[in-house]
Design a protein around this motif. Structure first.
Motif, PDB file in Angstrom:
ATOM      1  N   LEU A  59       0.832  -1.212   0.000  1.00 50.40           N
ATOM      2  CA  LEU A  59       0.000   0.000   0.000  1.00 50.40           C
ATOM      3  C   LEU A  59       0.865   1.260   0.000  1.00 50.40           C
ATOM      4  O   LEU A  59       0.436   2.314   0.479  1.00 50.40           O
ATOM      5  CB  LEU A  59      -0.927   0.007   1.236  1.00 50.40           C
ATOM      6  CG  LEU A  59      -1.954  -1.126   1.339  1.00 50.40           C
ATOM      7  CD1 LEU A  59      -2.758  -0.990   2.630  1.00 50.40           C
ATOM      8  CD2 LEU A  59      -2.904  -1.116   0.138  1.00 50.40           C
ATOM      9  N   GLU A  60       2.079   1.155  -0.548  1.00 46.32           N
ATOM     10  CA  GLU A  60       2.991   2.305  -0.541  1.00 46.32           C
ATOM     11  C   GLU A  60       2.388   3.524  -1.232  1.00 46.32           C
ATOM     12  O   GLU A  60       2.631   4.658  -0.826  1.00 46.32           O
ATOM     13  CB  GLU A  60       4.324   1.934  -1.221  1.00 46.32           C
ATOM     14  CG  GLU A  60       5.175   0.967  -0.443  1.00 46.32           C
ATOM     15  CD  GLU A  60       4.856  -0.496  -0.755  1.00 46.32           C
ATOM     16  OE1 GLU A  60       5.631  -1.370  -0.324  1.00 46.32           O
ATOM     17  OE2 GLU A  60       3.829  -0.748  -1.438  1.00 46.32           O
ATOM     18  N   ALA A  61       1.599   3.291  -2.267  1.00 39.38           N
ATOM     19  CA  ALA A  61       1.002   4.411  -2.998  1.00 39.38           C
ATOM     20  C   ALA A  61      -0.010   5.173  -2.154  1.00 39.38           C
ATOM     21  O   ALA A  61      -0.342   6.329  -2.464  1.00 39.38           O
ATOM     22  CB  ALA A  61       0.323   3.897  -4.274  1.00 39.38           C
ATOM     23  N   PHE A  62      -0.485   4.559  -1.089  1.00 38.69           N
ATOM     24  CA  PHE A  62      -1.504   5.188  -0.240  1.00 38.69           C
ATOM     25  C   PHE A  62      -0.929   5.756   1.058  1.00 38.69           C
ATOM     26  O   PHE A  62      -1.682   6.193   1.921  1.00 38.69           O
ATOM     27  CB  PHE A  62      -2.609   4.178   0.094  1.00 38.69           C
ATOM     28  CG  PHE A  62      -3.346   3.664  -1.107  1.00 38.69           C
ATOM     29  CD1 PHE A  62      -4.402   4.387  -1.651  1.00 38.69           C
ATOM     30  CD2 PHE A  62      -2.975   2.466  -1.711  1.00 38.69           C
ATOM     31  CE1 PHE A  62      -5.084   3.922  -2.764  1.00 38.69           C
ATOM     32  CE2 PHE A  62      -3.639   1.997  -2.827  1.00 38.69           C
ATOM     33  CZ  PHE A  62      -4.700   2.723  -3.355  1.00 38.69           C
ATOM     34  N   HIS A  63       0.408   5.751   1.190  1.00 36.41           N
ATOM     35  CA  HIS A  63       1.016   6.260   2.422  1.00 36.41           C
ATOM     36  C   HIS A  63       0.572   7.683   2.742  1.00 36.41           C
ATOM     37  O   HIS A  63       0.298   8.020   3.896  1.00 36.41           O
ATOM     38  CB  HIS A  63       2.547   6.200   2.319  1.00 36.41           C
ATOM     39  CG  HIS A  63       3.102   4.841   2.611  1.00 36.41           C
ATOM     40  ND1 HIS A  63       4.451   4.558   2.584  1.00 36.41           N
ATOM     41  CD2 HIS A  63       2.485   3.673   2.949  1.00 36.41           C
ATOM     42  CE1 HIS A  63       4.639   3.289   2.892  1.00 36.41           C
ATOM     43  NE2 HIS A  63       3.462   2.732   3.104  1.00 36.41           N
ATOM     44  N   TRP A 117      -2.148   9.052   2.044  1.00 31.49           N
ATOM     45  CA  TRP A 117      -3.547   9.061   2.494  1.00 31.49           C
ATOM     46  C   TRP A 117      -3.661   8.579   3.933  1.00 31.49           C
ATOM     47  O   TRP A 117      -4.588   8.975   4.649  1.00 31.49           O
ATOM     48  CB  TRP A 117      -4.392   8.185   1.568  1.00 31.49           C
ATOM     49  CG  TRP A 117      -4.449   8.702   0.176  1.00 31.49           C
ATOM     50  CD1 TRP A 117      -3.751   8.260  -0.907  1.00 31.49           C
ATOM     51  CD2 TRP A 117      -5.234   9.802  -0.289  1.00 31.49           C
ATOM     52  NE1 TRP A 117      -4.048   9.000  -2.028  1.00 31.49           N
ATOM     53  CE2 TRP A 117      -4.963   9.962  -1.685  1.00 31.49           C
ATOM     54  CE3 TRP A 117      -6.151  10.673   0.315  1.00 31.49           C
ATOM     55  CZ2 TRP A 117      -5.568  10.944  -2.450  1.00 31.49           C
ATOM     56  CZ3 TRP A 117      -6.763  11.653  -0.468  1.00 31.49           C
ATOM     57  CH2 TRP A 117      -6.468  11.776  -1.823  1.00 31.49           C
ATOM     58  N   PHE A 118      -2.734   7.724   4.361  1.00 30.64           N
ATOM     59  CA  PHE A 118      -2.715   7.304   5.758  1.00 30.64           C
ATOM     60  C   PHE A 118      -2.148   8.398   6.663  1.00 30.64           C
ATOM     61  O   PHE A 118      -2.465   8.453   7.855  1.00 30.64           O
ATOM     62  CB  PHE A 118      -1.861   6.039   5.931  1.00 30.64           C
ATOM     63  CG  PHE A 118      -2.501   4.788   5.413  1.00 30.64           C
ATOM     64  CD1 PHE A 118      -3.628   4.255   6.038  1.00 30.64           C
ATOM     65  CD2 PHE A 118      -1.987   4.118   4.313  1.00 30.64           C
ATOM     66  CE1 PHE A 118      -4.225   3.097   5.565  1.00 30.64           C
ATOM     67  CE2 PHE A 118      -2.568   2.962   3.835  1.00 30.64           C
ATOM     68  CZ  PHE A 118      -3.692   2.454   4.465  1.00 30.64           C
TER      69      PHE A 118
END
Length: 318
Positions: A22-26, A28-29
């Protein structure tokens, strides 16, 4: 350390992957995690200040709540600043010493939290089952000793785990996790890690089982006492335990969900394990002060008094 031409070479740091897959969503976290950390700091610091300044909160039960808040602050502060630096700025580098220190702190204070929740179950058991003797059984010195025992138990049981991990040679420095979790770190070693993984599992299960058994016994006695009360009084009495039950749920359910997932690690994506591991370390510090603030009128009153006093001082200074 890293493996070069079949030999082990030294390196000064590890690299935290964050949430693999989920690196692409870091990014967003990062925003909700930042909000969680702000709420954790404000909520737990407010709770600690209110308990310290309000005379009505100078009771053993609230001393346990203050221990829990302090544990929450250490637990979240040992993990979130580095995690946020990684998610906001892609800064996953962490030195060897900082990684092992983070590992030690998070496991110690997770153990402290479990112990304090067990002590809270004992406190509620005495309050419900033997209310007339509560003030003579549950005293300030007893609670202080329990807090010290919880810290000593966690510190000494986790120390061998950390020392065993530090002695390992590492052939890889890429930690597939968002923080220096014990098993994620030792899996990077070139050596046999059977002793490390077994010691970590045995201590977790032993102390977890001990604490849950003590909590279960306490609530069995509580329910037995409640069932002897008139029907109209049962919920009123049990309502004094609701905050504790909610706080326990936020802590123990994710822990045992994470342990259960390890049995199916080949079928469950790694990022699910990491998200659940983050949940049991990061959700309780956010939820605990809100839960106690909502469910306990004396804490709400103590916080209100603290802010009124602060407002009065500001007006006098102005």
């Amino acid at each position: 350390m890293s493996l070069v031409n079949g030999t082990i070479s030294t390196a000064s740091s590890f690299h935290l992957a964050g949430i693999p897959g989920l690196e692409a969503f870091h990014i967003w976290f990062a925003a909700p995690l930042t909000a969680m950390y702000i709420v954790t700091l404000i909520g737990n610091c407010t709770l600690l200040l209110a308990i310290r300044t309000a005379l009505s909160l100078h009771k053993p039960m609230y001393l346990l709540v203050s221990f829990l808040s302090f544990s929450d602050l250490v637990l979240s502060s040992s993990i979130l600043p580095k995690m946020l630096a990684n998610f906001w700025g892609n800064d996953g580098e962490i030195s060897f010493s900082a990684c092992f220190f983070q590992m030690y702190l998070l496991h110690v204070f997770a153990g402290v939290e479990s112990g304090i929740l067990t002590a809270m179950a004992f406190d509620r058991c005495v309050a419900v089952c033997n209310p007339l003797r509560y003030s003579t059984i549950v005293t300030h010195p007893l609670i202080a000793n329990i807090g010290g025992a919880c810290l000593a138990r966690a510190a000494f049981s986790v120390l061998p785990q950390s020392l065993l991990a530090m002695r390992l040679p590492f052939c890889n420095r890429h930690i597939a996790h968002s923080f220096c979790e014990h098993i994620a770190v030792v899996k990077l070693s070139c050596a046999d890690i059977t002793l490390n993984s077994r010691y970590g599992l045995v201590t977790t299960l032993t102390f977890g089982a001990m604490d849950l058994a003590a909590i279960g016994a306490s609530y069995a006695l509580i329910f037995r006492a409640i069932m002897h009360l008139p029907r109209k009084d049962r919920f009123k009495v049990f309502s004094t335990c609701i905050a504790h039950v909610i706080v326990m749920s936020f802590f123990f359910i994710p822990i045992f969900s994470s342990l259960a997932m390890h049995r199916f690690q080949n079928t469950i994506p790694p990022y699910v394990h990491i998200l659940v591991a983050n949940a049991y370390l990061l959700l309780p510090p956010v939820a605990n002060p809100l839960t106690y603030g909502v469910n306990m009128a004396e804490i709400r009153q103590g916080v209100r008094q603290m802010f009124l006093k602060a407002k009065s001082r500001l007006l006098l200074c102005g």
